[in-house]
Scaffold this active site. Structure first.
Site, PDB file in Angstrom:
ATOM      1  N   HIS A 210       0.789  -1.234   0.000  1.00 11.91           N
ATOM      2  CA  HIS A 210       0.000   0.000   0.000  1.00 11.91           C
ATOM      3  C   HIS A 210       0.819   1.281   0.000  1.00 11.91           C
ATOM      4  CE1 HIS A 210       1.083  -0.467   4.222  1.00 11.91           C
ATOM      5  NE2 HIS A 210       0.997   0.851   4.286  1.00 11.91           N
TER       6      HIS A 210
HETATM    7  C1  UD1 Z   1      -0.971   5.897   5.822  1.00 12.88           C
HETATM    8  C2  UD1 Z   1       0.431   6.318   6.259  1.00 12.88           C
HETATM    9  C3  UD1 Z   1       1.384   5.186   6.024  1.00 12.88           C
HETATM   10  C4  UD1 Z   1       0.923   3.924   6.713  1.00 12.88           C
HETATM   11  C5  UD1 Z   1      -0.519   3.611   6.322  1.00 12.88           C
HETATM   12  C6  UD1 Z   1      -1.007   2.480   7.186  1.00 12.88           C
HETATM   13  C7  UD1 Z   1       0.869   8.717   5.896  1.00 12.88           C
HETATM   14  C8  UD1 Z   1       1.647   9.690   5.117  1.00 12.88           C
HETATM   15  N1  UD1 Z   1       0.920   7.441   5.465  1.00 12.88           N
HETATM   16  O1  UD1 Z   1      -0.931   5.620   4.446  1.00 12.88           O
HETATM   17  O2  UD1 Z   1       2.639   5.529   6.603  1.00 12.88           O
HETATM   18  O3  UD1 Z   1       1.751   2.873   6.287  1.00 12.88           O
HETATM   19  O4  UD1 Z   1      -1.350   4.756   6.564  1.00 12.88           O
HETATM   20  O5  UD1 Z   1      -2.034   1.769   6.584  1.00 12.88           O
HETATM   21  O6  UD1 Z   1       0.217   9.077   6.850  1.00 12.88           O
HETATM   22  N2  UD1 Z   1      -8.598   5.439   2.346  1.00 12.88           N
HETATM   23  C9  UD1 Z   1      -9.850   4.883   2.305  1.00 12.88           C
HETATM   24  N3  UD1 Z   1     -10.345   4.320   3.444  1.00 12.88           N
HETATM   25  C10 UD1 Z   1      -9.638   4.278   4.601  1.00 12.88           C
HETATM   26  C11 UD1 Z   1      -8.340   4.819   4.620  1.00 12.88           C
HETATM   27  C12 UD1 Z   1      -7.835   5.399   3.474  1.00 12.88           C
HETATM   28  O7  UD1 Z   1     -10.518   4.897   1.285  1.00 12.88           O
HETATM   29  O8  UD1 Z   1     -10.137   3.761   5.606  1.00 12.88           O
HETATM   30  C13 UD1 Z   1      -8.077   6.120   1.149  1.00 12.88           C
HETATM   31  C14 UD1 Z   1      -7.884   7.627   1.432  1.00 12.88           C
HETATM   32  O9  UD1 Z   1      -9.034   8.358   1.200  1.00 12.88           O
HETATM   33  C15 UD1 Z   1      -6.768   7.982   0.508  1.00 12.88           C
HETATM   34  C16 UD1 Z   1      -5.961   6.680   0.373  1.00 12.88           C
HETATM   35  O10 UD1 Z   1      -6.778   5.625   0.857  1.00 12.88           O
HETATM   36  O11 UD1 Z   1      -7.257   8.342  -0.739  1.00 12.88           O
HETATM   37  C17 UD1 Z   1      -4.668   6.727   1.148  1.00 12.88           C
HETATM   38  O12 UD1 Z   1      -4.946   6.975   2.530  1.00 12.88           O
HETATM   39  P1  UD1 Z   1      -3.952   7.840   3.433  1.00 12.88           P
HETATM   40  O13 UD1 Z   1      -4.467   7.899   4.795  1.00 12.88           O
HETATM   41  O14 UD1 Z   1      -3.629   9.123   2.729  1.00 12.88           O
HETATM   42  O15 UD1 Z   1      -2.588   7.055   3.386  1.00 12.88           O
HETATM   43  P2  UD1 Z   1      -2.247   5.520   3.591  1.00 12.88           P
HETATM   44  O16 UD1 Z   1      -1.807   4.964   2.274  1.00 12.88           O
HETATM   45  O17 UD1 Z   1      -3.337   4.845   4.304  1.00 12.88           O
HETATM   46  N1  UDP Z   2      -3.091  -5.570   9.102  1.00 13.87           N
HETATM   47  C1  UDP Z   2      -4.410  -5.868   9.408  1.00 13.87           C
HETATM   48  N2  UDP Z   2      -5.249  -6.192   8.380  1.00 13.87           N
HETATM   49  C2  UDP Z   2      -4.846  -6.227   7.084  1.00 13.87           C
HETATM   50  C3  UDP Z   2      -3.495  -5.922   6.786  1.00 13.87           C
HETATM   51  C4  UDP Z   2      -2.651  -5.577   7.818  1.00 13.87           C
HETATM   52  O1  UDP Z   2      -4.793  -5.866  10.572  1.00 13.87           O
HETATM   53  O2  UDP Z   2      -5.675  -6.512   6.213  1.00 13.87           O
HETATM   54  C5  UDP Z   2      -2.202  -5.211  10.208  1.00 13.87           C
HETATM   55  C6  UDP Z   2      -0.882  -5.908  10.188  1.00 13.87           C
HETATM   56  O3  UDP Z   2      -0.945  -7.162  10.827  1.00 13.87           O
HETATM   57  C7  UDP Z   2      -0.024  -4.922  10.961  1.00 13.87           C
HETATM   58  C8  UDP Z   2      -0.605  -3.580  10.607  1.00 13.87           C
HETATM   59  O4  UDP Z   2      -1.886  -3.847  10.058  1.00 13.87           O
HETATM   60  O5  UDP Z   2      -0.202  -5.126  12.345  1.00 13.87           O
HETATM   61  C9  UDP Z   2       0.254  -2.851   9.634  1.00 13.87           C
HETATM   62  O6  UDP Z   2      -0.422  -1.748   9.143  1.00 13.87           O
HETATM   63  P1  UDP Z   2      -0.152  -1.135   7.723  1.00 13.87           P
HETATM   64  O7  UDP Z   2       0.500  -2.137   6.851  1.00 13.87           O
HETATM   65  O8  UDP Z   2      -1.428  -0.539   7.280  1.00 13.87           O
HETATM   66  O9  UDP Z   2       0.821   0.067   8.055  1.00 13.87           O
HETATM   67  P2  UDP Z   2       2.405   0.201   8.212  1.00 13.87           P
HETATM   68  O10 UDP Z   2       2.862  -0.864   9.118  1.00 13.87           O
HETATM   69  O11 UDP Z   2       3.001   0.113   6.862  1.00 13.87           O
HETATM   70  O12 UDP Z   2       2.599   1.560   8.775  1.00 13.87           O
END
Ligand code: UD1
Ligand code: UDP
Length: 366
Positions: A210
């Site tokens: 992601h």
């Molecule tokens: C964010 C964090 C990243 C982390 C990840 C965990 C930043 C800069 N990045 O990235 O470090 O690894 O969270 O998962 O903060 N969206 C949905 N539904 C949701 C959440 C997000 O549709 O529940 C969509 C948002 O509207 C956006 C895109 O996904 O368009 C990305 O979401 P965003 O929160 O900007 O960043 P992540 O990729 O989730």
């Molecule tokens: N995770 C989860 N459901 C999923 C994928 C990941 O609960 O479908 C958990 C995973 O086990 C880990 C955490 O989410 O504990 C990691 O989050 P994410 O990959 O979104 O963020 P990052 O670690 O890159 O910041």
């Protein structure tokens, strides 16, 4: 007078880390924790599921800020968080990781002179283009107390002249993994393509992807999927909402993707089950690569930079480019697991984090 701690969370991995610390804070007399949810993650399976499964206290408020560019999201959070902090007057603010929610809360609290504890301080990728690196560095430089998950992270802080404010706590993700592994449960998988139930195969690879670095280009997703299609067992791939449209488009564009199970994100207990039962993990997640390490499951990290160099030993976690050849090459390297090597602490990080923030809050009241 009771001390008031404000915990700011917004993204999936922060809910997991906050869960273990909140449970310790709840058990300390004279301490009140108020959780503020920025709203960054908002789908039920990216947010509420974690509060329910991990029994995290309900947030006092959800600021409803999500999406947009980095600047837009951070700015809207900063404004809303400043108002909350002025109204709620916490004695200390507790922050996790490196998301835009973390940065916005750090800036708001620092300008209001509220002491900040930053958990997962000192993680560095040394990549100037990695958005989380900017969040990590800025947060560490304005925080009052810096709690490092590993000795390597502590050294990074010392190199930046932040050693006087820093200490080793251990990794709350490790605490969570140890604590919740016995409660892990087999997921009920649901396809993102047709909404139908998907049976979990007896043997499978666990895949997540992601990060901005990979979600941003079609080649990266293409390379990942080419590799997954060539594996000797199905890949279970819970798709982060960020990648949803791109994955659908790719699959609907034709080709045989039958070896990849594109499913809805799963809850934490289900994710722990998948890690513990997977043949291998392929990911770009900072959390998942650590969980694979805790479980002794081999990991391939599809990124250009090391996030957790401690895991990159004895073939246990290898970087790959988002291409078929690179991913398959990394996956084919055998690992060897030294059970005695555990750089992420002793599973008691949550207690150290709670003591640190309570002490800081009490000092603020003097
Ligand atoms: C964010 C964090 C990243 C982390 C990840 C965990 C930043 C800069 N990045 O990235 O470090 O690894 O969270 O998962 O903060 N969206 C949905 N539904 C949701 C959440 C997000 O549709 O529940 C969509 C948002 O509207 C956006 C895109 O996904 O368009 C990305 O979401 P965003 O929160 O900007 O960043 P992540 O990729 O989730
Ligand atoms: N995770 C989860 N459901 C999923 C994928 C990941 O609960 O479908 C958990 C995973 O086990 C880990 C955490 O989410 O504990 C990691 O989050 P994410 O990959 O979104 O963020 P990052 O670690 O890159 O910041």
């Amino acid at each position: 007078m009771a001390v008031k701690i404000m915990t700011v969370v917004g993204a999936r991995p922060q809910f997991i880390k906050a869960a273990v610390v909140s449970h310790v804070l709840e058990s300390i007399e004279g301490v009140g924790e108020e959780i503020v949810h920025t709203g960054q993650h908002y789908d039920a399976n990216m947010s509420q599921t974690f509060f329910d499964e991990l029994d995290i206290p309900e947030p006092k408020v959800n600021l409803g800020v999500s999406g947009g560019s980095h600047g837009q999201m951070t700015a809207r959070m900063l404004e809303a968080l400043e108002s909350e902090m002025v109204a709620r007057r916490p004695d200390a603010v507790l922050l996790y990781g490196d998301t835009n929610s973390t940065l916005a809360a750090a800036l708001a609290a620092a300008k209001l002179h509220i002491p900040i504890v930053h958990v997962e301080a000192g993680a560095r990728t040394h990549s100037a283009t990695n958005p989380e690196e900017i969040n990590r560095i800025c947060t560490d430089h304005v925080a009052t107390k810096l709690l490092a998950c590993t000795k390597d992270n502590l050294e990074n802080l010392q190199k930046e002249n932040l050693g006087a404010r820093a200490e080793f706590s251990g990794d709350p993700m490790y605490d969570a993994f140890v604590h919740y592994s016995s409660a892990a449960q087999q997921p009920a998988l649901v396809s993102i393509l047709d909404g139908e139930a998907v049976e979990l195969p007896a043997e499978f690879y666990y895949v997540t992807c992601h990060r901005e670095e990979n979600a941003g280009t079609e080649e990266a997703l293409g390379g990942l999927l080419d590799a997954l299609c060539a594996l000797d067992a199905p890949a279970v791939y819970p798709v982060h909402p960020r990648n949803r449209a791109a994955v659908r488009q790719r699959v609907e564009g034709g080709g045989d993707f039958s070896n990849v199970l594109f499913v809805e994100p799963v809850g934490y207990l289900e994710s722990v089950y998948l890690v513990n039962h997977a043949k291998q993990v392929v990911t770009d997640s900072g959390g998942l690569q650590r969980e694979a390490f805790y479980a002794g499951v081999k990991c391939t990290t599809v990124l250009d930079f090391e996030v957790w160099p401690e895991t990159m030993v004895d073939g246990r976690n290898i970087l790959a480019k988002p291409s078929r050849e690179s991913i398959l090459a990394a996956m084919s390297v055998p690992q060897s697991v030294d059970e005695g090597y555990q750089p992420f602490g002793d599973g008691k990080a949550a207690e150290r984090i709670a003591s640190c923030v309570v002490e800081l809050a009490e000092r603020q009241q003097l």
